[in-house]
Write a protein that holds these residues in place. Structure first.
Motif, PDB file in Angstrom:
ATOM      1  N   ALA A   7     -12.730 -11.134   9.638  1.00 27.12           N
ATOM      2  CA  ALA A   7     -11.502 -11.387   8.875  1.00 27.12           C
ATOM      3  C   ALA A   7     -11.562 -10.711   7.509  1.00 27.12           C
ATOM      4  O   ALA A   7     -10.584 -10.076   7.073  1.00 27.12           O
ATOM      5  CB  ALA A   7     -11.287 -12.890   8.712  1.00 27.12           C
ATOM      6  N   PHE A   8     -12.693 -10.826   6.829  1.00 29.05           N
ATOM      7  CA  PHE A   8     -12.827 -10.177   5.521  1.00 29.05           C
ATOM      8  C   PHE A   8     -12.871  -8.658   5.661  1.00 29.05           C
ATOM      9  O   PHE A   8     -12.370  -7.935   4.791  1.00 29.05           O
ATOM     10  CB  PHE A   8     -14.073 -10.696   4.797  1.00 29.05           C
ATOM     11  N   ALA A   9     -13.453  -8.175   6.746  1.00 29.56           N
ATOM     12  CA  ALA A   9     -13.437  -6.740   6.996  1.00 29.56           C
ATOM     13  C   ALA A   9     -12.006  -6.250   7.197  1.00 29.56           C
ATOM     14  O   ALA A   9     -11.631  -5.164   6.724  1.00 29.56           O
ATOM     15  CB  ALA A   9     -14.295  -6.421   8.225  1.00 29.56           C
ATOM     16  N   TRP A  10     -11.215  -7.060   7.912  1.00 28.09           N
ATOM     17  CA  TRP A  10      -9.797  -6.706   8.101  1.00 28.09           C
ATOM     18  C   TRP A  10      -9.058  -6.705   6.763  1.00 28.09           C
ATOM     19  O   TRP A  10      -8.256  -5.806   6.486  1.00 28.09           O
ATOM     20  CB  TRP A  10      -9.154  -7.703   9.064  1.00 28.09           C
ATOM     21  N   LEU A  11      -9.340  -7.715   5.933  1.00 30.89           N
ATOM     22  CA  LEU A  11      -8.652  -7.826   4.646  1.00 30.89           C
ATOM     23  C   LEU A  11      -8.919  -6.631   3.735  1.00 30.89           C
ATOM     24  O   LEU A  11      -8.006  -6.120   3.067  1.00 30.89           O
ATOM     25  CB  LEU A  11      -9.093  -9.112   3.927  1.00 30.89           C
ATOM     26  N   PHE A  12     -10.165  -6.205   3.680  1.00 34.53           N
ATOM     27  CA  PHE A  12     -10.557  -5.161   2.730  1.00 34.53           C
ATOM     28  C   PHE A  12     -10.591  -3.773   3.356  1.00 34.53           C
ATOM     29  O   PHE A  12     -11.109  -2.834   2.751  1.00 34.53           O
ATOM     30  CB  PHE A  12     -11.921  -5.507   2.124  1.00 34.53           C
ATOM     31  N   SER A  13     -10.024  -3.652   4.539  1.00 38.07           N
ATOM     32  CA  SER A  13      -9.924  -2.347   5.165  1.00 38.07           C
ATOM     33  C   SER A  13      -8.913  -1.478   4.407  1.00 38.07           C
ATOM     34  O   SER A  13      -7.864  -1.971   3.972  1.00 38.07           O
ATOM     35  CB  SER A  13      -9.484  -2.500   6.617  1.00 38.07           C
ATOM     36  N   PRO A  14      -9.181  -0.190   4.216  1.00 37.59           N
ATOM     37  CA  PRO A  14      -8.210   0.704   3.551  1.00 37.59           C
ATOM     38  C   PRO A  14      -6.858   0.738   4.249  1.00 37.59           C
ATOM     39  O   PRO A  14      -5.834   1.033   3.611  1.00 37.59           O
ATOM     40  CB  PRO A  14      -8.911   2.069   3.611  1.00 37.59           C
ATOM     41  N   ASP A  15      -6.860   0.430   5.553  1.00 37.32           N
ATOM     42  CA  ASP A  15      -5.589   0.429   6.299  1.00 37.32           C
ATOM     43  C   ASP A  15      -4.618  -0.622   5.784  1.00 37.32           C
ATOM     44  O   ASP A  15      -3.408  -0.503   5.999  1.00 37.32           O
ATOM     45  CB  ASP A  15      -5.849   0.170   7.786  1.00 37.32           C
ATOM     46  N   ARG A  16      -5.137  -1.682   5.125  1.00 34.98           N
ATOM     47  CA  ARG A  16      -4.268  -2.754   4.626  1.00 34.98           C
ATOM     48  C   ARG A  16      -3.391  -2.288   3.471  1.00 34.98           C
ATOM     49  O   ARG A  16      -2.452  -2.982   3.086  1.00 34.98           O
ATOM     50  CB  ARG A  16      -5.106  -3.956   4.157  1.00 34.98           C
ATOM     51  N   LEU A  17      -3.709  -1.132   2.880  1.00 33.29           N
ATOM     52  CA  LEU A  17      -2.936  -0.634   1.743  1.00 33.29           C
ATOM     53  C   LEU A  17      -1.954   0.451   2.139  1.00 33.29           C
ATOM     54  O   LEU A  17      -1.281   1.026   1.282  1.00 33.29           O
ATOM     55  CB  LEU A  17      -3.893  -0.080   0.664  1.00 33.29           C
ATOM     56  N   GLU A  18      -1.852   0.738   3.421  1.00 33.09           N
ATOM     57  CA  GLU A  18      -1.010   1.828   3.887  1.00 33.09           C
ATOM     58  C   GLU A  18       0.045   1.320   4.860  1.00 33.09           C
ATOM     59  O   GLU A  18      -0.105   0.262   5.468  1.00 33.09           O
ATOM     60  CB  GLU A  18      -1.872   2.892   4.583  1.00 33.09           C
ATOM     61  N   GLY A  19       1.093   2.093   4.989  1.00 33.16           N
ATOM     62  CA  GLY A  19       2.119   1.787   5.974  1.00 33.16           C
ATOM     63  C   GLY A  19       3.162   0.805   5.480  1.00 33.16           C
ATOM     64  O   GLY A  19       3.076   0.250   4.373  1.00 33.16           O
ATOM     65  N   GLY A  20       4.152   0.558   6.328  1.00 33.27           N
ATOM     66  CA  GLY A  20       5.245  -0.341   5.964  1.00 33.27           C
ATOM     67  C   GLY A  20       4.847  -1.798   5.932  1.00 33.27           C
ATOM     68  O   GLY A  20       5.531  -2.606   5.296  1.00 33.27           O
ATOM     69  N   ASP A  21       3.760  -2.138   6.638  1.00 34.08           N
ATOM     70  CA  ASP A  21       3.307  -3.529   6.646  1.00 34.08           C
ATOM     71  C   ASP A  21       2.044  -3.706   5.796  1.00 34.08           C
ATOM     72  O   ASP A  21       1.169  -4.503   6.125  1.00 34.08           O
ATOM     73  CB  ASP A  21       3.047  -3.997   8.078  1.00 34.08           C
ATOM     74  N   ALA A  22       1.951  -2.947   4.702  1.00 34.83           N
ATOM     75  CA  ALA A  22       0.795  -3.042   3.810  1.00 34.83           C
ATOM     76  C   ALA A  22       0.671  -4.452   3.245  1.00 34.83           C
ATOM     77  O   ALA A  22       1.679  -5.136   3.006  1.00 34.83           O
ATOM     78  CB  ALA A  22       0.912  -2.030   2.679  1.00 34.83           C
TER      79      ALA A  22
END
Length: 239
Positions: A7-22
């Motif tokens: 879960a924390f890996a998902w949260l701090f993944s660079p992908d979380r800052l990109e796209g329309g659902d950032a």
């Protein structure tokens, strides 16, 4: 522990800052729905609560309505309003549901704040020639403000949790990750989004708790401190 690590890996993944659902966008949408709904609830409930608290009339009706509103199921209320108002107006339906859920706590905080004031203080204000309007704004509102903030605090927590359900009707926010994760069985995403919602609720609660402490009038705070010191001295004397 592996699920929490994922879960924390998902949260701090660079992908979380990109796209329309950032993630920052989802947090901003979640907070937007929360605080706009809270503001509307306050605009409706605070004047009514002050009127009830100042005049003492309509308290039983307000308590009954507040109790009934608290019992409303959040998810069912959102879906009902979407069906009644229309799918094309689902954002307005969601706001209406959040406001209805926030009003009871704000209303209770407003009128209980005024009711909790010592009647001798009100009588003294009338004795020095203050008008009812002056008594309300110069005496009752400042003294009742801590309980009003407490009502806003409770309403904010109710709304920030319920806004999660807005994603079910396609309005975004942090709930979109939970609903998508449930559909795709991505439990790390669901837990990560739940952690963010919990942190948001704790931050909002802490800010309102600080504000509730700051709005206590200095004279009241000084009186409480003096009362505590007096009780302590009496206890030592008895001992």
């Amino acid at each position: 522990m592996s699920l929490f690590a994922d879960a924390f890996a998902w949260l701090f993944s660079p992908d979380r800052l990109e796209g329309g659902d950032a993630l920052p966008t989802a947090i901003a949408v979640h907070l937007f729905y929360t605080f706009v709904s809270l503001l509307i609830a306050a605009v409706i409930a605070v004047p009514v609560g002050y009127l009830i608290g100042h005049t003492g009339k309509g308290r039983e009706l307000a308590v009954g309505i507040s109790g009934a509103a608290r019992a409303l199921p959040s998810f069912g209320l959102i879906l009902l309003l979407v069906l009644v108002i229309g799918v094309t107006q689902k954002e307005g339906a969601a706001f209406a549901a959040f406001v209805l859920l926030g009003i009871p706590s704000v209303l209770a905080g407003a009128y209980s704040g005024l009711e909790a004031i010592d009647r001798r203080v009100i009588d003294a204000a009338r004795a020095v020639g203050m008008t009812e309007w002056q008594i309300l704004w110069r005496v009752e509102v400042p003294l009742g403000l801590p309980l009003l903030i407490g009502g806003l605090r409770s309403a904010a927590l109710q709304i920030v949790a319920t806004v999660t359900l807005a994603a079910y009707i396609g309005l975004g926010g942090l709930g979109q990750y939970i609903i998508a994760g449930l559909r795709l069985r991505q439990f790390d995403q669901m837990l990560g989004a739940a952690i963010v919602i919990i942190v948001l609720a704790l931050v909002i609660d802490g800010l309102f708790a600080l504000l509730q402490h700051l709005v206590v009038p200095k004279g009241v705070a000084a009186g409480r401190a003096t009362d505590i010191r007096t009780r302590s001295s009496r206890s030592r004397a008895v001992a």
